[in-house]
Design an enzyme around this catalytic site. Structure first.
Site, PDB file in Angstrom:
ATOM      1  N   ASP A 344      39.231  49.476  38.401  1.00 57.15           N
ATOM      2  CA  ASP A 344      40.507  48.623  38.510  1.00 57.15           C
ATOM      3  C   ASP A 344      41.776  49.820  37.984  1.00 57.15           C
ATOM      4  O   ASP A 344      42.604  50.017  38.774  1.00 57.15           O
ATOM      5  CB  ASP A 344      40.894  47.517  37.616  1.00 57.15           C
ATOM      6  CG  ASP A 344      40.446  47.666  35.842  1.00 57.15           C
ATOM      7  OD1 ASP A 344      39.590  48.697  35.771  1.00 57.15           O
ATOM      8  OD2 ASP A 344      40.844  46.888  35.245  1.00 57.15           O
ATOM      9  N   GLU A 350      39.755  49.387  29.623  1.00 56.48           N
ATOM     10  CA  GLU A 350      39.184  48.550  30.699  1.00 56.48           C
ATOM     11  C   GLU A 350      38.209  49.224  31.695  1.00 56.48           C
ATOM     12  O   GLU A 350      37.201  49.549  31.458  1.00 56.48           O
ATOM     13  CB  GLU A 350      40.373  47.654  31.459  1.00 56.48           C
ATOM     14  CG  GLU A 350      39.766  46.486  31.974  1.00 56.48           C
ATOM     15  CD  GLU A 350      40.817  45.369  32.112  1.00 56.48           C
ATOM     16  OE1 GLU A 350      42.018  45.580  31.742  1.00 56.48           O
ATOM     17  OE2 GLU A 350      40.462  44.609  33.233  1.00 56.48           O
ATOM     18  N   ASP A 357      39.207  44.070  43.214  1.00 54.51           N
ATOM     19  CA  ASP A 357      39.982  45.240  43.413  1.00 54.51           C
ATOM     20  C   ASP A 357      39.430  45.904  44.653  1.00 54.51           C
ATOM     21  O   ASP A 357      40.227  46.527  45.560  1.00 54.51           O
ATOM     22  CB  ASP A 357      40.268  46.090  42.223  1.00 54.51           C
ATOM     23  CG  ASP A 357      40.828  45.449  41.123  1.00 54.51           C
ATOM     24  OD1 ASP A 357      40.339  44.470  40.890  1.00 54.51           O
ATOM     25  OD2 ASP A 357      41.888  45.898  40.518  1.00 54.51           O
ATOM     26  N   TRP A 419      36.985  38.295  44.478  1.00 51.88           N
ATOM     27  CA  TRP A 419      36.125  38.945  43.611  1.00 51.88           C
ATOM     28  C   TRP A 419      34.567  39.100  43.990  1.00 51.88           C
ATOM     29  O   TRP A 419      34.060  40.071  44.470  1.00 51.88           O
ATOM     30  CB  TRP A 419      36.215  38.662  42.226  1.00 51.88           C
ATOM     31  CG  TRP A 419      37.529  39.138  41.603  1.00 51.88           C
ATOM     32  CD1 TRP A 419      37.572  40.231  40.586  1.00 51.88           C
ATOM     33  CD2 TRP A 419      38.989  38.911  41.861  1.00 51.88           C
ATOM     34  NE1 TRP A 419      39.050  40.528  40.414  1.00 51.88           N
ATOM     35  CE2 TRP A 419      39.706  39.778  41.029  1.00 51.88           C
ATOM     36  CE3 TRP A 419      39.438  37.971  42.752  1.00 51.88           C
ATOM     37  CZ2 TRP A 419      41.143  39.663  41.132  1.00 51.88           C
ATOM     38  CZ3 TRP A 419      40.969  37.935  42.850  1.00 51.88           C
ATOM     39  CH2 TRP A 419      41.397  38.912  42.148  1.00 51.88           C
ATOM     40  N   GLU A 630      49.578  48.801  39.114  1.00 48.62           N
ATOM     41  CA  GLU A 630      48.968  47.231  39.063  1.00 48.62           C
ATOM     42  C   GLU A 630      49.834  46.124  39.516  1.00 48.62           C
ATOM     43  O   GLU A 630      49.635  45.518  40.160  1.00 48.62           O
ATOM     44  CB  GLU A 630      48.367  47.169  37.755  1.00 48.62           C
ATOM     45  CG  GLU A 630      47.783  45.822  37.419  1.00 48.62           C
ATOM     46  CD  GLU A 630      47.081  45.782  36.004  1.00 48.62           C
ATOM     47  OE1 GLU A 630      47.483  46.304  35.165  1.00 48.62           O
ATOM     48  OE2 GLU A 630      46.100  44.851  35.955  1.00 48.62           O
TER      49      GLU A 630
HETATM   50  C1  BGC Z   1      42.119  44.152  36.342  1.00 51.76           C
HETATM   51  C2  BGC Z   1      42.296  43.693  37.603  1.00 51.76           C
HETATM   52  C3  BGC Z   1      41.193  42.567  37.890  1.00 51.76           C
HETATM   53  C4  BGC Z   1      41.826  41.492  37.077  1.00 51.76           C
HETATM   54  C5  BGC Z   1      41.046  40.329  37.326  1.00 51.76           C
HETATM   55  C6  BGC Z   1      42.689  42.890  35.316  1.00 51.76           C
HETATM   56  O1  BGC Z   1      42.623  43.168  33.918  1.00 51.76           O
HETATM   57  O2  BGC Z   1      42.823  45.470  35.879  1.00 51.76           O
HETATM   58  O3  BGC Z   1      42.576  44.471  38.533  1.00 51.76           O
HETATM   59  O4  BGC Z   1      40.945  42.358  38.844  1.00 51.76           O
HETATM   60  O5  BGC Z   1      41.699  41.879  35.624  1.00 51.76           O
HETATM   61  O6  BGC Z   1      41.397  39.262  36.193  1.00 51.76           O
END
Ligand code: BGC
Length: 756
Positions: A344, A350, A357, A419, A630
């Site tokens: 992500d 993270e 994504d 997802w 983002e």
């Molecule tokens: C991530 C995302 C992800 C999302 C889903 C985020 O913290 O950075 O891109 O898909 O959470 O909850």
């Protein structure tokens, strides 16, 4: 492989960065060495030297796979590096195996001991082989690395450096023995994907002192990697580098990193030192330097960009510099987030393989670079995780969320639209781009169990309208602290995505001659489509009446012709009502421009694409962005950082519109999977006067250049030998395309060429 090596750990941990060494002599009497191959892996990350020389430029080996079931090993040809007496040296770091992962503050999810596993096979002229392996006879000692973590950074003490351990006859105090760790060698697999390496270096662009007296440097580009420093100063003095993607109030903006320290410390030896922290990486454009001895000069620091080795295949350029910068941002964002796993983001605590994504971004990725090996490798992890989890494709792969123990933060993992659909959409994107059915074959079981799992979650009315969904995540109208509160109804989004997955799977089953599954998923797709229409569609209106639901319904083919037209009109109306500012999140964004184009609203798609006010694709460019953000407004118009606790400046998902840019603005699309037949159909608009797009397809290079001048459109196309296709220009009949160069000028609506 016939594995004889054992996984070994140092008897002392040595600050999480032990060195391991073995000395040996080449067997005599067998003639010359014909080939020597080193196979290498680790619990942690490993770098190897043979006779003082690094065996490769690979970084972060063996990357991050679903270690519970699959540990990859790298193989190197080291024939040239052998000597009569050899020293094989290995350096270990925490990496993904034992470092921090996720935002719980914890790490060591896969185990708490670092281990190295190496097998060197030396083949001699007379056919015999000598094998040198990691085993109990190795020794272990400390390195110059005092702290290492992917999120937090690395501390290196150059005063502790001594290359003697890589030379024969070394025997130093403080070295200890090793012990053998358990390893199921059945879990060892060769890499399918490419290694990670350094692919670019960037000099300092700007250097200054902030109001609070800090020294900042700007590399001019948000990138992923680290800073290499050359420094000379008093022994024992310490230089500290903190990293961030943005500035806030003239200082380093580290809040978006959350708990990731992203801090490297370099302790000087007193001589001329070079520091390169290869056991960490940061997402950054700026660095704050403190403790520098004497005057810091720009040439003392170099930013090193790292990423998986990917071959660039697609390029795109137009007459609009802002749009070109946006496209560059998509490319940089992809490079920085393709560091062994498609992540992500690359900077905060993270950096996980969020499935949604890549579900959104895969078609774009597959045009820009050859990502077949990279994503095939990751999909193997998807299948493995899923096979151990009731067919569920988790939110992240490799799935570490299962270890985080975050009560209240997420419901227990269950299949979710987009997802989990990555398990179907990503292999399909690869098949479309490269035309290789093997990816469908390899993933077929995973695709089937995903769609069956989703079927088991449908309500009696045939809709997927219960259970947790991320939905149209990061809808710009959702409050910053609640990105899940989208306008689009969860059930509409989920049912539409279920339909898309079932329909793709039906097609894949047909291609693979899996008749029973073909029938099964044709039926499921038909059921989902009729449930969708029955419950969510009324006279071309789709329930929850917002841009994302129309985009999905149109592009996924959920609507009958009359409804589709009405839905297109309504979509265009909503887009106009929003002042041509973007109104979609993760679900709708990849599809909205296609939905407009497909229903005859091309100019609206262009207005949306070229909008500069917030929120829009180009707004970040107006704010100086060099990667895709983002959030539509990760940085607010007043230059402050979005207050949401999740604010990255390097997320590829919203850059998924580049796929439409390549196909519709640029004009290159596959007519058959893998471009065995190509559709050249540029649709100029938005006042653009020129575009040039090129793609190295599996069948050769395709180039399309177009220029609008007055009321004429001139298109130049190059198609490689053996490729056939169709040239489709606005207001013209299709023309057959064959090998070679075609140049054609046609009349065009005069408005198209005005402006930019
Ligand atoms: C991530 C995302 C992800 C999302 C889903 C985020 O913290 O950075 O891109 O898909 O959470 O909850």
């Amino acid at each position: 492989m016939n594995w004889q090596a054992q996984l070994i750990a140092a008897d002392e941990d040595f600050a999480g960065a032990p060195l391991l060494r073995q000395e040996f002599r080449l067997d005599e009497g067998h003639g010359a060495v014909t080939r020597a191959t080193l196979s290498l892996t680790a619990h942690g990350i490993v770098e190897a030297w043979l006779n003082g020389q690094r065996v490769s430029n690979d970084l972060l080996t063996p990357g991050w796979s679903s270690y519970e079931w699959r540990l990859r090993y790298a193989t190197y040809d080291v024939t040239e590096q052998l000597a009569d007496t050899c020293v094989l040296g290995l350096a270990l770091g925490n990496g993904w195996f034992r470092g921090r992962l996720g935002w719980s503050g914890r790490g060591a999810f896969y185990g708490d001991e670092l281990g190295a596993f190496a097998q060197l096979e030396i083949a001699f002229e007379d056919g015999t082989t000598q094998t040198v392996t990691t085993d109990e006879s190795w020794s272990a000692g400390p390195s110059d690395v005092l702290v290492n973590d992917l999120y937090d950074g690395e501390t290196i003490d150059a005063g502790l450096r001594d290359d003697a351990w890589l030379k024969p006859g070394f025997g130093a105090d403080g070295w200890v023995g090793v012990h053998v760790l358990d390893l199921d060698t059945a879990s060892l697999e060769p890499y399918i994907g490419p290694p990670v390496s350094a692919w670019n270096e960037l000099p300092v662009q700007k250097m200054w002192t902030t109001e609070s007296g800090k020294t900042l440097v700007d590399f001019g580009q948000n990138l992923v990697g680290w800073v290499r420093a050359r420094v000379h100063g008093p022994a024992g003095s310490e230089v500290t580098l903190r990293h961030a993607e943005v500035l806030e109030d003239g200082e380093l903006g580290t809040r978006p990193l959350r708990s990731a320290l992203a801090t490297d410390r370099f302790i000087l030896s007193g001589g001329e030192d070079t520091f390169e922290p290869t056991f960490t990486f940061h997402g950054f454009r700026y660095a704050e330097v403190s403790g520098w001895p004497g005057e810091l000069r720009p040439e003392d620091l170099t930013a090193v960009a790292i990423g998986s080795e990917l071959e660039r295949t697609g390029t795109f350029r137009t007459s609009d510099p802002m749009l070109n910068q946006f496209h560059e941002n998509v490319v940089w964002g992809m490079r920085g987030n393709f560091v062994d796993v498609p992540t992500d983001c690359p900077q905060r605590d993270e950096r996980l393989g969020w499935t949604g994504d890549i579900a959104a971004f895969a078609p774009t990725a597959a045009f820009l670079f050859n990502v077949d090996p990279f994503l095939s490798d990751w999909l193997r992890n998807v299948a493995l995780e899923q096979a151990h989890h009731d067919g569920i494709i988790a939110y992240v792969v490799p799935d570490v969320l299962k270890y985080l123990d975050l009560p209240g933060s997420f419901p227990e993992t269950e299949s979710t639209a987009i997802w989990s659909d990555a398990g179907v959409w990503v292999p399909w994107a690869l098949y479309q781009a490269y035309g290789d059915e093997r990816i469908l074959e390899n993933q077929f079981e995973s695709m089937v169990s995903h769609v069956r799992r989703v079927r088991s979650l449908l309500s009696p009315n045939g809709l997927w309208d219960t259970g947790f969904q991320f939905g149209d995540w990061l809808d710009p109208d959702a409050p910053p602290e609640d990105p899940i509160k989208a306008k689009a109804d969860f059930g509409v989004v989920a049912t539409a995505c279920a339909y898309r997955s079932a329909a793709i799977l039906a097609e894949a089953a047909q291609l693979l001659a899996r008749e029973a599954e073909h029938a099964e998923f044709v039926e499921l797709a038909a059921d989902l489509r009729s449930a969708f229409n029955e419950h969510y569609v009324d006279g071309g209106r789709v329930f929850s009446d917002c841009t994302t639901v129309y985009a999905l319904a149109i592009v996924f083919g959920l609507l009958d012709t009359v409804d589709e037209e009405a839905a297109g009109t309504r979509l265009a109306e909503l887009v106009a009502e929003s002042g041509y500012r973007i109104s979609t999140g993760f679900a709708g964004t990849p599809f909205i421009t296609d939905a407009l184009t497909q229903t005859g609203h091309l100019e609206d798609a262009y207005r949306l694409l070229l909008q500069r006010e917030c929120p829009s694709w180009l707004y970040p460019v107006t704010m100086g962005a060099t990667t895709v953000w983002e959030r539509w407004d990760s940085m607010l118009p007043d230059g402050s950082i979005n207050p949401g606790e999740m604010t990255s400046f390097n997320h590829y998902a919203l850059g998924a519109v580049a796929d439409w840019m390549h196909r519709v603005v640029g004009g290159i699309a596959p007519l058959a999977p893998g471009y065995s037949r190509v559709l050249i159909a540029p649709q100029p608009g938005g006042g653009l006067t020129e575009a040039e797009t090129a793609l190295d397809t599996p069948h050769g290079r395709v180039t399309v250049r177009w220029i609008v001048a007055g009321d004429e459109l001139t298109v130049d196309v190059d198609v490689p030998a053996g490729m056939e296709g169709v040239l489709r220009l606005p207001g013209q009949h299709d023309r057959a395309l064959t090998t070679g160069h075609v140049s054609i000028t046609v009349p065009i609506h005069p408005l198209v060429g005005e402006g930019r």
